[in-house]
Scaffold this motif. Structure first.
Motif, PDB file in Angstrom:
ATOM      1  N   VAL A  12       1.008  -1.252  -0.089  1.00  0.00           N
ATOM      2  CA  VAL A  12       0.038   0.042  -0.107  1.00  0.00           C
ATOM      3  C   VAL A  12       0.877   1.101  -0.068  1.00  0.00           C
ATOM      4  O   VAL A  12       1.811   1.420   0.806  1.00  0.00           O
ATOM      5  CB  VAL A  12      -0.904  -0.042   1.131  1.00  0.00           C
ATOM      6  CG1 VAL A  12      -1.716   1.304   1.179  1.00  0.00           C
ATOM      7  CG2 VAL A  12      -1.683  -1.055   1.325  1.00  0.00           C
ATOM      8  N   ALA A  13       0.519   2.051  -0.962  1.00  0.00           N
ATOM      9  CA  ALA A  13       1.502   3.199  -1.241  1.00  0.00           C
ATOM     10  C   ALA A  13       0.658   4.432  -1.507  1.00  0.00           C
ATOM     11  O   ALA A  13      -0.593   4.437  -1.970  1.00  0.00           O
ATOM     12  CB  ALA A  13       2.642   2.926  -2.065  1.00  0.00           C
ATOM     13  N   PRO A  14       0.963   5.688  -1.543  1.00  0.00           N
ATOM     14  CA  PRO A  14       0.240   6.706  -1.987  1.00  0.00           C
ATOM     15  C   PRO A  14       0.075   6.770  -3.429  1.00  0.00           C
ATOM     16  O   PRO A  14      -1.070   7.204  -3.986  1.00  0.00           O
ATOM     17  CB  PRO A  14       1.266   8.012  -1.764  1.00  0.00           C
ATOM     18  CG  PRO A  14       2.214   7.593  -0.776  1.00  0.00           C
ATOM     19  CD  PRO A  14       2.387   6.233  -0.922  1.00  0.00           C
ATOM     20  N   THR A  15       0.833   6.243  -4.355  1.00  0.00           N
ATOM     21  CA  THR A  15       0.547   6.162  -5.787  1.00  0.00           C
ATOM     22  C   THR A  15       0.468   4.585  -6.137  1.00  0.00           C
ATOM     23  O   THR A  15       1.319   3.790  -5.555  1.00  0.00           O
ATOM     24  CB  THR A  15       1.422   6.982  -6.689  1.00  0.00           C
ATOM     25  OG1 THR A  15       2.709   6.451  -6.488  1.00  0.00           O
ATOM     26  CG2 THR A  15       1.553   8.260  -6.127  1.00  0.00           C
ATOM     27  N   VAL A  29       2.555 -15.345   7.618  1.00  0.00           N
ATOM     28  CA  VAL A  29       2.055 -14.034   7.121  1.00  0.00           C
ATOM     29  C   VAL A  29       3.041 -12.790   8.073  1.00  0.00           C
ATOM     30  O   VAL A  29       3.498 -13.051   9.150  1.00  0.00           O
ATOM     31  CB  VAL A  29       0.721 -13.862   7.907  1.00  0.00           C
ATOM     32  CG1 VAL A  29       0.332 -12.369   7.491  1.00  0.00           C
ATOM     33  CG2 VAL A  29      -0.147 -14.918   6.902  1.00  0.00           C
ATOM     34  N   LEU A  30       3.597 -11.856   7.133  1.00  0.00           N
ATOM     35  CA  LEU A  30       4.500 -11.033   7.630  1.00  0.00           C
ATOM     36  C   LEU A  30       3.856  -9.651   7.141  1.00  0.00           C
ATOM     37  O   LEU A  30       3.283  -9.404   5.978  1.00  0.00           O
ATOM     38  CB  LEU A  30       5.828 -11.049   6.645  1.00  0.00           C
ATOM     39  CG  LEU A  30       6.373 -12.396   6.817  1.00  0.00           C
ATOM     40  CD1 LEU A  30       7.712 -12.526   6.036  1.00  0.00           C
ATOM     41  CD2 LEU A  30       7.119 -12.730   8.475  1.00  0.00           C
ATOM     42  N   ARG A  31       3.636  -8.767   8.206  1.00  0.00           N
ATOM     43  CA  ARG A  31       3.190  -7.440   7.721  1.00  0.00           C
ATOM     44  C   ARG A  31       3.894  -6.342   8.441  1.00  0.00           C
ATOM     45  O   ARG A  31       4.305  -6.586   9.841  1.00  0.00           O
ATOM     46  CB  ARG A  31       1.460  -7.437   8.250  1.00  0.00           C
ATOM     47  CG  ARG A  31       1.343  -7.461   9.614  1.00  0.00           C
ATOM     48  CD  ARG A  31      -0.239  -7.231   9.923  1.00  0.00           C
ATOM     49  NE  ARG A  31      -1.028  -8.358   9.544  1.00  0.00           N
ATOM     50  CZ  ARG A  31      -2.464  -7.956   8.922  1.00  0.00           C
ATOM     51  NH1 ARG A  31      -2.921  -6.753   8.963  1.00  0.00           N
ATOM     52  NH2 ARG A  31      -3.163  -8.814   8.529  1.00  0.00           N
ATOM     53  N   SER A  32       3.732  -5.091   7.955  1.00  0.00           N
ATOM     54  CA  SER A  32       4.381  -4.089   8.616  1.00  0.00           C
ATOM     55  C   SER A  32       3.461  -3.554   9.646  1.00  0.00           C
ATOM     56  O   SER A  32       2.188  -3.683   9.249  1.00  0.00           O
ATOM     57  CB  SER A  32       4.902  -2.716   7.771  1.00  0.00           C
ATOM     58  OG  SER A  32       3.749  -2.407   6.916  1.00  0.00           O
ATOM     59  N   PRO A  33       3.918  -2.887  10.716  1.00  0.00           N
ATOM     60  CA  PRO A  33       2.937  -2.509  11.571  1.00  0.00           C
ATOM     61  C   PRO A  33       1.697  -1.471  11.362  1.00  0.00           C
ATOM     62  O   PRO A  33       0.710  -1.379  12.010  1.00  0.00           O
ATOM     63  CB  PRO A  33       3.818  -1.581  12.540  1.00  0.00           C
ATOM     64  CG  PRO A  33       5.180  -2.176  12.326  1.00  0.00           C
ATOM     65  CD  PRO A  33       5.194  -2.566  11.037  1.00  0.00           C
ATOM     66  N   GLY A  34       2.010  -0.607  10.189  1.00  0.00           N
ATOM     67  CA  GLY A  34       0.802   0.349   9.752  1.00  0.00           C
ATOM     68  C   GLY A  34       0.135  -0.177   8.490  1.00  0.00           C
ATOM     69  O   GLY A  34      -0.703   0.679   8.027  1.00  0.00           O
ATOM     70  N   CYS A  52       5.327   3.320   2.461  1.00  0.00           N
ATOM     71  CA  CYS A  52       4.750   1.931   2.242  1.00  0.00           C
ATOM     72  C   CYS A  52       4.665   1.049   3.256  1.00  0.00           C
ATOM     73  O   CYS A  52       5.338   1.007   4.321  1.00  0.00           O
ATOM     74  CB  CYS A  52       5.975   1.329   1.281  1.00  0.00           C
ATOM     75  SG  CYS A  52       6.108   2.091  -0.438  1.00  0.00           S
ATOM     76  N   GLU A  53       3.513   0.198   3.032  1.00  0.00           N
ATOM     77  CA  GLU A  53       3.059  -0.539   4.105  1.00  0.00           C
ATOM     78  C   GLU A  53       3.140  -1.875   3.341  1.00  0.00           C
ATOM     79  O   GLU A  53       2.623  -1.858   2.173  1.00  0.00           O
ATOM     80  CB  GLU A  53       1.831  -0.370   4.633  1.00  0.00           C
ATOM     81  CG  GLU A  53       1.811   1.060   5.687  1.00  0.00           C
ATOM     82  CD  GLU A  53       2.874   0.892   6.704  1.00  0.00           C
ATOM     83  OE1 GLU A  53       2.942  -0.131   6.993  1.00  0.00           O
ATOM     84  OE2 GLU A  53       2.929   2.141   7.361  1.00  0.00           O
ATOM     85  N   VAL A  54       3.287  -3.114   4.118  1.00  0.00           N
ATOM     86  CA  VAL A  54       3.462  -4.395   3.329  1.00  0.00           C
ATOM     87  C   VAL A  54       2.809  -5.511   4.124  1.00  0.00           C
ATOM     88  O   VAL A  54       2.896  -5.491   5.344  1.00  0.00           O
ATOM     89  CB  VAL A  54       4.864  -4.797   3.178  1.00  0.00           C
ATOM     90  CG1 VAL A  54       5.174  -6.091   2.614  1.00  0.00           C
ATOM     91  CG2 VAL A  54       5.631  -3.642   2.675  1.00  0.00           C
TER      92      VAL A  54
END
Length: 245
Positions: free
Chosen positions: A186-189, A228-233, A217-219
């Motif tokens: 997920v990103a701004p563009t 499953v791996l995810r960034s905190p945001g 960027c969030e992942v």
């Protein structure tokens, strides 16, 4: 306003919720995407990309130059894992062209007055206004989701092995990248979300941390061991069918 067309090898759908939005602006969006396909597809022998690769064009157009500059930026940033000029293969900037062109299309809609719209290009989405609910496909079961996002003025893109097999190559080794099953950014563009997702996937397991460290960027990722791996945001909600490991 809703429309779906098949462009660049995948369905592109647009929904605009602004009352009275001109249909001509949607015509312009799809005309732009068809133009991009004709000019930048490596699968068309008469495209600018193909002619440049054969040496028939000495300098790329400003638009293609912008794409190639992005390709080089991500090649350097990944230490060569992301590379659109692989040995034995022709120039193939598709990994950048898709997100870049669809983001430009979203900007055309915004310039025409659209404020709340969703543009979906083969599962990669630009969400303007909102919130819009966007599901991320389970990497092994096409009828299931592993997370659901609520997006407002953001873009999301996924790189995975489930549609085209092991098609993403690690440019450092020349072999398919197999450390991940899927990776969503997920990103701004969409330019950034799509390119970061592909570049991170080419890096393999190390790509998750690399993508998460990039600004804005969030992942969300599922590795080859089904972890499953995810960034905190990351703005997703767990789905009942989320992989576990």
């Amino acid at each position: 306003m809703r429309r779906v067309e098949h462009v660049m090898g995948f369905p592109v759908s647009v929904r605009v919720d602004d009352e009275g939005f001109p249909e001509a602006a949607v015509d312009g969006l799809f005309a732009w995407l068809h133009e991009v396909d004709a000019r930048f597809s490596p699968f068309r022998p008469d495209s600018e990309v193909s002619r440049l690769d054969r040496g028939e064009v000495s300098e790329p157009s400003p638009a293609l130059g912008e794409v190639l500059d992005l390709c080089e930026e991500y090649r350097v940033a990944t230490g060569g894992a992301f590379d659109v000029r692989l040995p034995g293969r022709g120039l193939d900037p598709c990994a950048v062209v898709k997100g870049w062109s669809v983001q430009k299309g979203a900007e055309l809609l915004a310039a025409a007055g659209a404020r709340r719209f969703c543009l979906n290009a083969g599962g990669d989405v630009v969400a303007a206004g909102g919130p819009w609910r966007v599901g991320v496909r389970h990497p092994e079961h096409a009828d299931q989701l592993c997370t659901v996002l609520d997006l407002t003025d953001r873009a999301v893109a996924t790189s995975a092995r489930y549609e085209r097999g092991d098609h993403i190559i690690d440019g450092r080794t020349g072999r398919p990248a197999t450390g991940l099953l899927s990776l969503t950014v997920v990103a701004p563009t969409l330019t950034e979300a799509d390119t970061v997702a592909t570049a991170a996937f080419a890096l393999g397991a190390e790509g998750v941390a690399w993508a998460a460290a990039r600004e804005n960027c969030e992942v969300f990722a599922v590795d080859a061991g089904h972890r499953v791996l995810r960034s905190p945001g990351f703005p997703g909600k767990r789905a009942a069918t989320q992989p576990t490991g």
